[in-house]
Design a protein around this motif. Structure first.
Motif, short mmCIF file in Angstrom:
data_model
loop_
_atom_site.label_atom_id
_atom_site.label_comp_id
_atom_site.label_asym_id
_atom_site.label_seq_id
_atom_site.Cartn_x
_atom_site.Cartn_y
_atom_site.Cartn_z
N ARG A 122 -12.92 13.03 9.65
CA ARG A 122 -12.49 11.68 10.01
C ARG A 122 -11.50 11.14 8.99
O ARG A 122 -10.54 10.48 9.33
CB ARG A 122 -13.69 10.76 10.14
N LEU A 123 -11.74 11.44 7.72
CA LEU A 123 -10.83 10.97 6.68
C LEU A 123 -9.45 11.56 6.89
O LEU A 123 -8.44 10.92 6.65
CB LEU A 123 -11.36 11.37 5.31
N VAL A 149 -0.05 4.74 -2.06
CA VAL A 149 -0.58 4.86 -3.42
C VAL A 149 0.01 6.08 -4.13
O VAL A 149 0.39 6.02 -5.31
CB VAL A 149 -2.12 4.95 -3.38
N ALA A 150 0.12 7.20 -3.40
CA ALA A 150 0.72 8.39 -4.00
C ALA A 150 2.18 8.14 -4.38
O ALA A 150 2.65 8.59 -5.44
CB ALA A 150 0.62 9.56 -3.02
N LEU A 203 -1.24 -3.67 -0.22
CA LEU A 203 -1.57 -3.24 1.14
C LEU A 203 -1.98 -1.77 1.16
O LEU A 203 -2.93 -1.38 1.85
CB LEU A 203 -0.37 -3.46 2.06
N GLY A 204 -1.28 -0.95 0.37
CA GLY A 204 -1.63 0.46 0.30
C GLY A 204 -3.03 0.68 -0.24
O GLY A 204 -3.81 1.47 0.32
N PHE A 205 -3.37 0.00 -1.32
CA PHE A 205 -4.72 0.14 -1.87
C PHE A 205 -5.77 -0.35 -0.89
O PHE A 205 -6.84 0.27 -0.74
CB PHE A 205 -4.83 -0.62 -3.19
N ASN A 206 -5.51 -1.46 -0.21
CA ASN A 206 -6.48 -2.00 0.74
C ASN A 206 -6.65 -1.08 1.95
O ASN A 206 -7.78 -0.89 2.44
CB ASN A 206 -6.05 -3.39 1.20
N LEU A 207 -5.54 -0.52 2.44
CA LEU A 207 -5.65 0.41 3.57
C LEU A 207 -6.44 1.66 3.17
O LEU A 207 -7.27 2.15 3.94
CB LEU A 207 -4.25 0.81 4.05
N LEU A 208 -6.18 2.15 1.97
CA LEU A 208 -6.92 3.31 1.50
C LEU A 208 -8.41 2.99 1.37
O LEU A 208 -9.27 3.79 1.76
CB LEU A 208 -6.36 3.77 0.16
N ILE A 218 -4.51 7.58 5.69
CA ILE A 218 -3.27 8.33 5.54
C ILE A 218 -2.15 7.43 5.02
O ILE A 218 -1.45 7.76 4.05
CB ILE A 218 -2.87 8.97 6.88
N VAL A 219 -1.97 6.27 5.66
CA VAL A 219 -0.89 5.37 5.25
C VAL A 219 -1.15 4.83 3.85
O VAL A 219 -0.26 4.81 2.99
CB VAL A 219 -0.75 4.21 6.26
N GLY A 220 -2.38 4.37 3.61
CA GLY A 220 -2.71 3.85 2.28
C GLY A 220 -2.58 4.90 1.21
O GLY A 220 -2.03 4.64 0.12
#
Length: 289
Positions: free
Chosen positions: A14-15, A28-29, A270-275, A22-24
């Motif tokens: 699922r991950l 972050v990457a 937003l990236g950290f929150n999505l992750l 994926i987007v988050g």
């Protein structure tokens, strides 16, 4: 007993397909890649001033210069280079400050939730008292008292946000403590400390990781706030909050100077929150169902 997940664990599957993860994770990457490769990616010296090229608009706007993709500030410094080097400060604070806050808060939450009694009472009352202070105001007062600097920013974030981890981890540890695998560990004679760190901690760890990713985004915001008021690193060091403070003074002449670092902060958080949301959807059994 806690068991290692098999390669075909549905959580991992699922991950891999969760769009938020994926987007988050990609955002972050990209942040850490830019931070690590800043000297290679920055087209100019972020501190170099050229008064002949002050307040240039972005290269795609009228009057822009292709050599300065995002334009220049009031001192002729390249905005893109300063954004790239500002990512180094944001990434450093996100990793170091959030990790230290996670370590302190999670440890206290684990001990309070598992041992309960007087230990739980002391930790809970300490959390209640600590959370009664406005976090932003407390960080500014602490930074002003200790003195400006990157270490002060890290200390302020740790002092403020350890309570976030302590409360959530304590509650989850109390739930795990009532499950059968903890009772089984007691029956076979495991000591309480070994049961806590060898059995309970692995089951609480996914929640801690999720909280950590969200805390990294919060750390970026706190650093930007302290940079904005001049309580972070030296004023000539590129930071996103410092760039916003500079852009505020000439918002009508060079609005892009303020808009671009704000956009960088928004995308990063937003990236950290999505992750964090993707990890929570993966590991939370309620959301999985």
């Amino acid at each position: 007993m806690a068991e290692a997940a098999a390669p075909s664990d549905p959580r991992r599957r699922r991950l891999a397909i969760d769009p938020r993860a994926i987007v988050g994770g990609a955002i972050v990457a990209a942040l850490f890649l830019v931070a690590l490769a800043a000297p290679l990616l920055a087209p100019h010296d972020p501190l170099a001033q050229d008064l002949l090229y002050t307040q240039l608009p972005p290269s795609w706007a009228t009057g822009g210069d292709p050599a300065f993709l995002f334009g220049t500030d009031s001192l002729g410094r390249d905005i893109l280079s300063r954004l790239i080097y500002g990512a180094r400060i944001a990434a450093f604070v996100a990793v170091v400050a959030a990790s230290l806050a996670c370590l302190l808060g999670s440890l206290l939450g684990l001990v309070a939730g598992y041992y309960r009694g007087p230990v739980d009472m002391v930790v809970s009352r300490l959390v209640d008292v600590w959370m009664s202070f406005p976090p932003v105001l407390l960080s500014i007062v602490l930074a002003a008292a200790v003195g400006a600097g990157l270490g002060t920013v890290v200390l302020a974030i740790v002092v403020i946000d350890w309570t976030r981890f302590a409360r959530v981890v304590r509650a989850e540890t109390q739930l795990q403590r009532q499950l059968d695998y903890v009772a089984a560990a007691r029956v076979i004679g495991l000591r309480r400390g070994r049961t806590l760190f060898a059995e309970v901690l692995p089951n609480v760890l996914p929640l801690i990781v999720t909280l950590l990713t969200v805390e990294m985004g919060i750390a970026v915001i706190v650093e930007a706030i302290l940079s904005f008021v001049g309580l972070s690193v030296a004023t000539d060091t590129p930071t996103w909050g410092g760039m916003i403070a500079e852009g505020r003074q000439s918002i009508y002449q060079v609005p892009w100077l303020m808009a671009l670092p704000i956009g960088a902060i928004v995308v990063t958080v937003l990236g950290f929150n999505l992750l964090g949301d993707g990890l929570r959807a993966t590991f939370d059994p309620v959301q999985r169902r």
